[in-house]
Design a protein around this motif. Structure first.
Motif, short mmCIF file in Angstrom:
data_model
loop_
_atom_site.label_atom_id
_atom_site.label_comp_id
_atom_site.label_asym_id
_atom_site.label_seq_id
_atom_site.Cartn_x
_atom_site.Cartn_y
_atom_site.Cartn_z
N LYS A 19 -16.73 -9.98 -14.56
CA LYS A 19 -16.26 -8.81 -13.79
C LYS A 19 -16.05 -7.58 -14.66
CE LYS A 19 -11.46 -10.55 -13.89
NZ LYS A 19 -11.79 -11.85 -14.54
N ILE A 20 -15.53 -7.78 -15.88
CA ILE A 20 -15.30 -6.64 -16.77
C ILE A 20 -16.63 -6.04 -17.23
CG2 ILE A 20 -14.28 -5.89 -18.93
CD1 ILE A 20 -12.24 -6.57 -16.83
N LYS A 21 -17.55 -6.90 -17.62
CA LYS A 21 -18.86 -6.43 -18.07
C LYS A 21 -19.59 -5.72 -16.94
CE LYS A 21 -22.14 -9.44 -18.75
NZ LYS A 21 -22.95 -10.54 -19.36
N THR A 22 -19.47 -6.26 -15.75
CA THR A 22 -20.12 -5.61 -14.60
C THR A 22 -19.55 -4.23 -14.35
OG1 THR A 22 -20.54 -7.77 -13.56
CG2 THR A 22 -20.57 -5.83 -12.13
N ALA A 23 -18.23 -4.10 -14.43
CA ALA A 23 -17.60 -2.80 -14.18
C ALA A 23 -18.00 -1.78 -15.24
CB ALA A 23 -16.08 -2.97 -14.16
N ILE A 24 -18.02 -2.21 -16.51
CA ILE A 24 -18.39 -1.29 -17.60
C ILE A 24 -19.85 -0.88 -17.49
CG2 ILE A 24 -18.65 -1.08 -20.10
CD1 ILE A 24 -16.20 -2.89 -20.38
N ALA A 25 -20.72 -1.86 -17.19
CA ALA A 25 -22.15 -1.54 -17.05
C ALA A 25 -22.39 -0.59 -15.89
CB ALA A 25 -22.94 -2.83 -16.85
N SER A 26 -21.64 -0.78 -14.80
CA SER A 26 -21.78 0.11 -13.66
C SER A 26 -21.33 1.53 -14.01
CB SER A 26 -20.96 -0.41 -12.48
OG SER A 26 -21.44 -1.68 -12.05
N ALA A 27 -20.24 1.64 -14.77
CA ALA A 27 -19.77 2.96 -15.19
C ALA A 27 -20.78 3.63 -16.12
CB ALA A 27 -18.42 2.83 -15.89
N ARG A 160 -9.05 -1.12 -7.59
CA ARG A 160 -8.99 -0.65 -8.97
C ARG A 160 -10.34 -0.81 -9.67
NH1 ARG A 160 -4.59 -3.72 -12.34
NH2 ARG A 160 -3.38 -2.90 -10.59
N PHE A 161 -10.97 -1.96 -9.49
CA PHE A 161 -12.26 -2.19 -10.14
C PHE A 161 -13.34 -1.28 -9.57
CE2 PHE A 161 -10.39 -5.78 -12.13
CZ PHE A 161 -11.24 -6.21 -13.12
N ALA A 162 -13.31 -1.08 -8.25
CA ALA A 162 -14.33 -0.25 -7.63
C ALA A 162 -14.24 1.21 -8.06
CB ALA A 162 -14.22 -0.34 -6.11
N ALA A 163 -13.09 1.62 -8.61
CA ALA A 163 -12.94 2.99 -9.10
C ALA A 163 -13.53 3.17 -10.50
CB ALA A 163 -11.46 3.38 -9.13
N ILE A 164 -13.79 2.07 -11.21
CA ILE A 164 -14.28 2.19 -12.59
C ILE A 164 -15.65 2.87 -12.67
CG2 ILE A 164 -15.01 0.84 -14.61
CD1 ILE A 164 -12.77 -1.12 -13.99
N GLY A 168 -17.52 6.98 -14.86
CA GLY A 168 -18.72 7.41 -15.58
C GLY A 168 -19.18 8.79 -15.19
N LYS A 169 -18.68 9.31 -14.08
CA LYS A 169 -19.13 10.62 -13.60
C LYS A 169 -18.76 11.76 -14.54
CE LYS A 169 -19.40 13.37 -9.39
NZ LYS A 169 -19.09 13.43 -7.94
N PRO A 170 -17.47 11.93 -14.91
CA PRO A 170 -17.15 13.01 -15.86
C PRO A 170 -17.77 12.79 -17.22
CG PRO A 170 -15.23 11.63 -15.44
CD PRO A 170 -16.26 11.24 -14.44
N ALA A 171 -17.96 11.53 -17.61
CA ALA A 171 -18.60 11.27 -18.90
C ALA A 171 -20.04 11.76 -18.93
CB ALA A 171 -18.55 9.77 -19.21
N GLY A 172 -20.70 11.73 -17.78
CA GLY A 172 -22.06 12.25 -17.70
C GLY A 172 -22.09 13.76 -17.50
N HIS A 173 -21.05 14.32 -16.89
CA HIS A 173 -21.00 15.76 -16.66
C HIS A 173 -20.91 16.54 -17.97
CE1 HIS A 173 -19.66 15.93 -12.16
NE2 HIS A 173 -20.77 15.27 -12.35
#
Length: 217
Positions: A19-27, A160-164, A168-173
């Motif tokens: 679950k953690i890896k999935t959330a980070i990869a998605s971000a 909480r997880f779905a918000a992760i 990634g949005k501001p990190a890409g901005h």
């Protein structure tokens, strides 16, 4: 049957092992997608009016360039619907990978487009078509990233997880808005895909440092 039910209950309570890896990869995927999307908006403001609409008033050219930006936003809901359908049918991961590849390829193709001065009205038409593809890919990726993270999360922490992925949005901005304007990109027909590596390469950095040392900006 009882063992299967117990395993499902355990996974619902604690989430999947990855679950953690999935959330980070998605971000991370959302970060890349947003970088491509925001970089286009920055390029539309600074360069596309001159490159694709040179025969119009500069203000009108910039507005037309922003109109091509809006096309991508209009396509995002459609991309989300298509991506959700394909994710349900074939799985989230292949859809996300396909969306990321599609977005990257579309971005490179924009950099390779000929200018209005080279092919005329075909240039902005191709730009709009590729921008539509970008919008579809972005919608498919973002919706799929949130859904995949949600499905792997513990049921008490799914919000909480779905918000992760959204993190990634501001990190890409930031790089899309701050790095691209610093580049000295041409507007005379040299594709951005050729110009950007030259601007970011070591030879160009050394040359820019020498220019700055001589007081040339």
């Amino acid at each position: 049957m009882s063992a299967e039910v117990t395993e499902r209950q355990r996974q619902a309570a604690h989430g999947s092992p990855g679950k953690i890896k999935t959330a980070i990869a998605s971000a991370a995927g959302t970060c890349v997608e947003n970088y491509d999307f925001v970089a286009y908006g920055t390029a539309a403001a600074l360069y596309f009016g001159k490159v694709f609409f040179p025969n119009t008033d500069p203000v009108v050219g910039t507005l037309l360039a922003f109109a091509t930006l809006a096309v991508g936003f209009l396509m995002r809901p459609i991309g989300g619907a298509v991506g959700g359908y394909l994710g349900d049918k074939y799985g989230r991961k292949p859809v996300l990978v396909g969306a990321l590849l599609t977005m990257g390829i579309a971005t490179v193709l924009i950099g390779c487009l000929p200018t209005y001065g080279q092919v005329g009205i075909l240039a902005p038409i191709l730009l709009v078509i590729i921008r539509m593809i970008q919008g579809l890919a972005f919608g498919a990726e973002w919706g799929g990233a949130v859904m995949m993270t949600f499905e792997h999360a513990p049921w008490k922490q799914r919000g909480r997880f779905a918000a992760i992925p959204q993190a990634g949005k501001p990190a890409g901005h930031h790089p899309g808005q701050r790095r691209l304007p610093a580049l000295r990109l041409p507007t005379d027909g040299l594709g951005l895909a050729v110009a950007v590596p030259r601007q970011l390469g070591p030879d160009r950095r050394r040359a820019r440092g020498a220019d700055e040392a001589r007081g040339i900006t």
